[in-house]
Motif scaffolding. Structure first.
Motif, mmCIF file in Angstrom:
data_model
loop_
_atom_site.group_PDB
_atom_site.id
_atom_site.type_symbol
_atom_site.label_atom_id
_atom_site.label_comp_id
_atom_site.label_asym_id
_atom_site.label_seq_id
_atom_site.Cartn_x
_atom_site.Cartn_y
_atom_site.Cartn_z
ATOM 1 N N LEU A 120 0.827 -1.206 0.000
ATOM 2 C CA LEU A 120 0.000 0.000 0.000
ATOM 3 C C LEU A 120 0.865 1.261 0.000
ATOM 4 O O LEU A 120 0.509 2.257 -0.635
ATOM 5 C CB LEU A 120 -0.944 -0.005 1.199
ATOM 6 C CG LEU A 120 -2.072 -1.032 1.115
ATOM 7 C CD1 LEU A 120 -2.758 -1.199 2.458
ATOM 8 C CD2 LEU A 120 -3.085 -0.645 0.043
ATOM 9 N N HIS A 121 1.987 1.222 0.683
ATOM 10 C CA HIS A 121 2.888 2.389 0.658
ATOM 11 C C HIS A 121 3.409 2.625 -0.751
ATOM 12 O O HIS A 121 3.448 3.763 -1.228
ATOM 13 C CB HIS A 121 4.045 2.191 1.634
ATOM 14 C CG HIS A 121 4.857 3.437 1.839
ATOM 15 N ND1 HIS A 121 5.928 3.757 1.015
ATOM 16 C CD2 HIS A 121 4.747 4.455 2.733
ATOM 17 C CE1 HIS A 121 6.441 4.919 1.413
ATOM 18 N NE2 HIS A 121 5.733 5.355 2.451
ATOM 19 N N GLU A 122 3.798 1.549 -1.439
ATOM 20 C CA GLU A 122 4.259 1.700 -2.817
ATOM 21 C C GLU A 122 3.136 2.212 -3.715
ATOM 22 O O GLU A 122 3.358 3.084 -4.576
ATOM 23 C CB GLU A 122 4.782 0.371 -3.351
ATOM 24 C CG GLU A 122 5.301 0.475 -4.783
ATOM 25 C CD GLU A 122 5.808 -0.834 -5.347
ATOM 26 O OE1 GLU A 122 6.105 -0.859 -6.567
ATOM 27 O OE2 GLU A 122 5.917 -1.832 -4.597
ATOM 28 N N ALA A 123 1.922 1.695 -3.508
ATOM 29 C CA ALA A 123 0.787 2.147 -4.315
ATOM 30 C C ALA A 123 0.535 3.632 -4.117
ATOM 31 O O ALA A 123 0.289 4.380 -5.079
ATOM 32 C CB ALA A 123 -0.458 1.343 -3.951
ATOM 33 N N TRP A 124 0.583 4.078 -2.870
ATOM 34 C CA TRP A 124 0.399 5.500 -2.541
ATOM 35 C C TRP A 124 1.435 6.351 -3.267
ATOM 36 O O TRP A 124 1.099 7.373 -3.880
ATOM 37 C CB TRP A 124 0.508 5.641 -1.032
ATOM 38 C CG TRP A 124 0.453 7.012 -0.463
ATOM 39 C CD1 TRP A 124 -0.490 7.975 -0.708
ATOM 40 C CD2 TRP A 124 1.360 7.585 0.495
ATOM 41 N NE1 TRP A 124 -0.227 9.104 0.038
ATOM 42 C CE2 TRP A 124 0.908 8.886 0.787
ATOM 43 C CE3 TRP A 124 2.490 7.107 1.147
ATOM 44 C CZ2 TRP A 124 1.561 9.724 1.691
ATOM 45 C CZ3 TRP A 124 3.138 7.923 2.050
ATOM 46 C CH2 TRP A 124 2.676 9.226 2.312
ATOM 47 N N GLN A 125 2.687 5.933 -3.209
ATOM 48 C CA GLN A 125 3.749 6.687 -3.869
ATOM 49 C C GLN A 125 3.625 6.644 -5.382
ATOM 50 O O GLN A 125 4.116 7.542 -6.088
ATOM 51 C CB GLN A 125 5.114 6.139 -3.447
ATOM 52 C CG GLN A 125 5.458 6.359 -1.981
ATOM 53 C CD GLN A 125 5.624 7.831 -1.652
ATOM 54 O OE1 GLN A 125 6.350 8.553 -2.319
ATOM 55 N NE2 GLN A 125 4.920 8.292 -0.614
ATOM 56 N N SER A 126 2.940 5.623 -5.900
ATOM 57 C CA SER A 126 2.806 5.451 -7.349
ATOM 58 C C SER A 126 1.583 6.143 -7.930
ATOM 59 O O SER A 126 1.371 6.095 -9.142
ATOM 60 C CB SER A 126 2.760 3.953 -7.692
ATOM 61 O OG SER A 126 3.936 3.301 -7.272
ATOM 62 N N GLY A 127 0.746 6.743 -7.068
ATOM 63 C CA GLY A 127 -0.407 7.481 -7.565
ATOM 64 C C GLY A 127 -1.738 6.781 -7.443
ATOM 65 O O GLY A 127 -2.757 7.306 -7.913
ATOM 66 N N VAL A 128 -1.773 5.590 -6.826
ATOM 67 C CA VAL A 128 -3.059 4.983 -6.502
ATOM 68 C C VAL A 128 -3.647 5.765 -5.318
ATOM 69 O O VAL A 128 -2.965 5.976 -4.314
ATOM 70 C CB VAL A 128 -2.893 3.496 -6.117
ATOM 71 C CG1 VAL A 128 -4.238 2.894 -5.708
ATOM 72 C CG2 VAL A 128 -2.281 2.708 -7.268
ATOM 73 N N VAL A 129 -4.877 6.213 -5.444
ATOM 74 C CA VAL A 129 -5.512 6.979 -4.376
ATOM 75 C C VAL A 129 -5.905 6.035 -3.241
ATOM 76 O O VAL A 129 -6.615 5.052 -3.458
ATOM 77 C CB VAL A 129 -6.753 7.724 -4.898
ATOM 78 C CG1 VAL A 129 -7.499 8.414 -3.749
ATOM 79 C CG2 VAL A 129 -6.355 8.748 -5.953
ATOM 80 N N LEU A 130 -5.421 6.317 -2.037
ATOM 81 C CA LEU A 130 -5.792 5.535 -0.860
ATOM 82 C C LEU A 130 -6.926 6.250 -0.136
ATOM 83 O O LEU A 130 -6.847 7.461 0.098
ATOM 84 C CB LEU A 130 -4.600 5.380 0.080
ATOM 85 C CG LEU A 130 -3.321 4.780 -0.517
ATOM 86 C CD1 LEU A 130 -2.269 4.597 0.570
ATOM 87 C CD2 LEU A 130 -3.595 3.453 -1.222
ATOM 88 N N ALA A 131 -7.955 5.511 0.232
ATOM 89 C CA ALA A 131 -9.126 6.128 0.855
ATOM 90 C C ALA A 131 -9.814 5.099 1.731
ATOM 91 O O ALA A 131 -9.471 3.915 1.732
ATOM 92 C CB ALA A 131 -10.083 6.649 -0.223
ATOM 93 N N GLY A 132 -10.798 5.559 2.486
ATOM 94 C CA GLY A 132 -11.566 4.635 3.295
ATOM 95 C C GLY A 132 -12.361 5.342 4.366
ATOM 96 O O GLY A 132 -12.303 6.563 4.520
ATOM 97 N N VAL A 133 -13.087 4.539 5.135
ATOM 98 C CA VAL A 133 -13.996 5.048 6.152
ATOM 99 C C VAL A 133 -13.666 4.414 7.494
ATOM 100 O O VAL A 133 -13.392 3.215 7.583
ATOM 101 C CB VAL A 133 -15.467 4.763 5.775
ATOM 102 C CG1 VAL A 133 -15.716 3.290 5.474
ATOM 103 C CG2 VAL A 133 -16.426 5.244 6.862
ATOM 104 N N SER A 134 -13.659 5.219 8.558
ATOM 105 C CA SER A 134 -13.503 4.746 9.928
ATOM 106 C C SER A 134 -12.151 4.057 10.090
ATOM 107 O O SER A 134 -11.117 4.715 10.036
ATOM 108 C CB SER A 134 -14.688 3.843 10.300
ATOM 109 O OG SER A 134 -14.751 3.634 11.693
ATOM 110 N N ALA A 135 -12.109 2.735 10.287
ATOM 111 C CA ALA A 135 -10.823 2.041 10.331
ATOM 112 C C ALA A 135 -10.016 2.323 9.072
ATOM 113 O O ALA A 135 -8.784 2.370 9.103
ATOM 114 C CB ALA A 135 -11.035 0.538 10.487
ATOM 115 N N GLY A 136 -10.716 2.538 7.971
ATOM 116 C CA GLY A 136 -10.081 2.868 6.705
ATOM 117 C C GLY A 136 -9.605 4.300 6.616
ATOM 118 O O GLY A 136 -9.050 4.717 5.596
#
Length: 242
Positions: A120-136
Motif C-alpha cells: 500500500l505504501h508503494e501504491a500511494w507513492q505510485s499514484g493509486v488513491v488511498l481512501a476509506g472510512v472509519s478504520a479505513g
C-alpha cells in the motif's frame, strides 16, 4: 492515469442507503475516483474489507453499488487466504483503494502478516488513491481512538503512519470519542489529531492536509492540538461541501 501526487482521502463517510440496492456510493467515494484522474475507461476500485472480516455479503453489496456508479470493484480478501500471490500487482492495477470500517487493530495485524502495508505504501507513492472510512481512515495515520478491543475506547499508536498525525473518526456521532481525543492530546499520547464528523473527509497530498470535505450539510472537521503552554485547543476547519 494515476493521481499526479501521493493522495489519501480519509473519511467518516462514503455510503448512502440505496434505492434499488442496499447501499450506494456517496460523494466521498466518487471524489476519490475523481482524484485518481481516470478517463476514457471504467475506474477500478480495490475494496479491502479486512477490518470487518472480509464479509462476502458486504462485498456483494459494494460490488452492486460500484456497478451502479459505473465503476469496477475488485475485492482484496485476506480470509481465508489472499486472492493471488501477487498482491503488488493486484493493488497497483487499481485506481483507488477503498478500505471498509471495522477493527483497525485487526486490520493492521493482518495486513502486516501479508506485507500489504508495504504494498500500500508503494501504491500511494505510485499514484493509486488511498481512501476509506472509519478504520479505513485511522489506518493511514499514526493512530487514534478505536473500539477494536471492546466497547470502551482505547488509543492506538501503531497505525501505518503514512500520515504523521493522529486521527479521530465519528467525532459527532459517538460521544466518547471527542473527550478521549482531548485527553490523549493533553497527555501527549496523541499528537496533532485531525477529526471528522460522519460524512466528512480529509484530503492529503503527500503528508499535507490540503482540504476538508463533506457529503452532508452539517458535517464538520477539526484539528485538536496542544500549544507550547500545554493547553489543548480544538479548531474547526473550513469544509467544502461536495
Amino acid at each position: 492515469m494515476p493521481a499526479d501526487q501521493p493522495t489519501i482521502l480519509a473519511t467518516s463517510g462514503g455510503y448512502l442507503a440505496g434505492h434499488r440496492t442496499r447501499i450506494e456510493l456517496a460523494p466521498l467515494v466518487h471524489h476519490a475516483v475523481e482524484l485518481s484522474g481516470v478517463s476514457g475507461r471504467t475506474p477500478v476500485i480495490c475494496h479491502i474489507g479486512t477490518a470487518s472480516g472480509d464479509q462476502r455479503a458486504w462485498n456483494a453489496d459494494f460490488s452492486e453499488a460500484a456497478d451502479l456508479a459505473g465503476y469496477r470493484a475488485r475485492h482484496l480478501n485476506l480470509f481465508t487466504m489472499p486472492p493471488t500471490d501477487d498482491l503488488r500487482g493486484f493493488v497497483l492495477g487499481c485506481d483507488v483503494v477503498w478500505v471498509h470500517g471495522g477493527s483497525v487493530a485487526n486490520l493492521l495485524a493482518v495486513w502486516r502478516v501479508h506485507g500489504l502495508d508495504e504494498v500500500l505504501h508503494e501504491a500511494w507513492q505510485s499514484g493509486v488513491v488511498l481512501a476509506g472510512v472509519s478504520a479505513g481512515s485511522l489506518c493511514w495515520h499514526r493512530g487514534g481512538p478505536t473500539d477494536s478491543f471492546g466497547p470502551e475506547l482505547r488509543l492506538i499508536d501503531n497505525g501505518l503512519g503514512f500520515l504523521p498525525f493522529h486521527n479521530g473518526v465519528h467525532y459527532d456521532s459517538e460521544k466518547r470519542r471527542r473527550p478521549l481525543v482531548h485527553a490523549g492530546v493533553a497527555s501527549g499520547e496523541l499528537g496533532r489529531t485531525y477529526c471528522t464528523d460522519d460524512g466528512a473527509g480529509l484530503l492529503y497530498h503527500g503528508t499535507e492536509l490540503v482540504e476538508a470535505l463533506a457529503e452532508r450539510k452539517n458535517s464538520g472537521a477539526y484539528v485538536v492540538e496542544r500549544d507550547a503552554d500545554g493547553k489543548v485547543t480544538e479548531t474547526a476547519l473550513d469544509v467544502r461541501r461536495i
